[in-house]
Design an enzyme around this catalytic site. Structure first.
Site, PDB file in Angstrom:
ATOM      1  N   ASP A  17      -3.536 -13.516   2.109  1.00  0.00           N
ATOM      2  CA  ASP A  17      -4.260 -12.728   3.115  1.00  0.00           C
ATOM      3  C   ASP A  17      -4.403 -13.557   4.383  1.00  0.00           C
ATOM      4  OD1 ASP A  17      -5.628 -10.508   4.083  1.00  0.00           O
ATOM      5  OD2 ASP A  17      -7.562 -11.175   3.319  1.00  0.00           O
ATOM      6  N   THR A 150      -7.201   0.476   3.165  1.00  0.00           N
ATOM      7  CA  THR A 150      -8.088  -0.680   3.244  1.00  0.00           C
ATOM      8  C   THR A 150      -9.525  -0.242   3.537  1.00  0.00           C
ATOM      9  OG1 THR A 150      -8.317  -2.862   4.276  1.00  0.00           O
ATOM     10  CG2 THR A 150      -7.597  -1.074   5.711  1.00  0.00           C
TER      11      THR A 150
END
Length: 319
Positions: A17, A150
């Protein structure tokens, strides 16, 4: 020695990430995810200043939003040189309640990747899991453009994403934990709410089991971790996207003294009676009924929107 990271990869696809693609190779992740905040953080580092300047210079005559997408895709292209799998690139959070606007940007982003020779199967378009975002993702999936939904905090968001046939969802473990800890205040018991009892871990575990029971193919990727304990408690989740800092901790931990154990099973949950799709009204009521989900979704969109505006300003300053 085998590290905890090595062992985790036996149960779960590990994703990095970060927008800082120069950090990636040491962890050999399968995929990588980015967001406006991570890209903003990366472009302000000296290492990436030339990349930003070159991209802006090459597209100076274009509209600002088009240049932004060029920058996002440029980072994605660099990431794809390092990871063998997929990169997630996010649509501007300011379009979170604009289905048509999201579709336009998503198609443009995938078009830029394809123009650079990248097959669309290696790209996930990240979209906030609002009702409007989920409907955009439904349409995009039908066009063969895969999506990563998300800012997902509530079970109803996961259910609607499954109904829409999206490729992947990113439930935010750490932010759910943050909300419960802040809300509890002095009554919070860290030990009692750690590991499998962590509220963020419990949320992802429930979603993962529901998808398996319903035969839903949508991938579950736990995201937004605050500590290694949350990650290890989700070993066996389809994917986990992890910051470089926590990847480094997992890589440094000797698995012989602290072995990683599978916590989430594949199809072990068994099949259950099918659940009817959520209507828009039912989705909105369920989200409204979840104070944590409502607050964290709004907060997340606001934060990403602020960072998108800062990225706009950086680009404008170079035009």
């Amino acid at each position: 020695m085998a590290s905890q990271l090595d062992q985790l990869k036996q149960f779960t696809t590990v994703v990095a990430d970060t927008g800082d693609f120069k950090q990636l190779s040491q962890f050999t992740p399968q995929d990588a995810t980015t967001n406006p905040s991570l890209i903003l953080k990366a472009v302000q580092k000296p290492d990436y200043a030339p990349l930003l300047a070159d991209t802006v210079a090459a597209h100076r005559a274009e509209a600002l939003d088009a240049i932004v997408d060029q920058v996002l895709v440029r980072f994605g292209l660099e990431i794809l040189k390092v990871v063998p799998g997929r990169v997630s690139t996010e649509v501007d959070a300011r379009l979170s309640f604009d289905t048509e606007g999201t579709l336009v940007r998503a198609r443009r982003i995938i078009g830029l990747y394809q123009a650079a020779g990248i097959d669309r199967s290696r790209v996930l378009i990240k979209i906030a899991a609002t009702w409007e975002g989920i409907q955009a993702a439904r349409q995009l999936e039908q066009e063969g453009i895969h999506c990563n939904l998300t800012l997902l905090f509530s079970f109803c968001q996961a259910q609607a994403c499954g109904d829409a046939g999206v490729q992947l969802i990113s439930p935010f473990v750490g932010r759910i934990y943050d909300w419960h800890k802040k809300t509890a205040g002095s009554a919070w018991d860290e030990a009692a709410n750690a590991g499998l009892n962590d509220p963020g871990v419990k949320s992802v575990t429930r979603i993962h089991a529901y998808y398996k029971q319903q035969g839903i193919k949508t991938e579950v990727m736990g995201a937004s971790f605050r500590n290694v304990g949350q990650i290890l408690a989700l070993a066996g989740c389809d994917l986990l996207t992890i910051s470089p800092e926590l990847l480094a901790q997992l890589q440094a931990a000797d698995a012989s003294s602290q072995p990683v154990q599978r916590q989430l099973g594949g199809d072990a949950a068994g099949r259950a009676a099918s659940v009817p799709p959520l209507s828009e009204a039912a989705f909105r009521f369920a989200l409204n009924d979840d104070a944590m989900g409502t607050e964290k979704l709004a907060e997340g969109i606001r934060a990403f929107a602020v960072d998108s505006a800062k990225l706009d300003a950086l680009i404008e300053a170079q035009r």
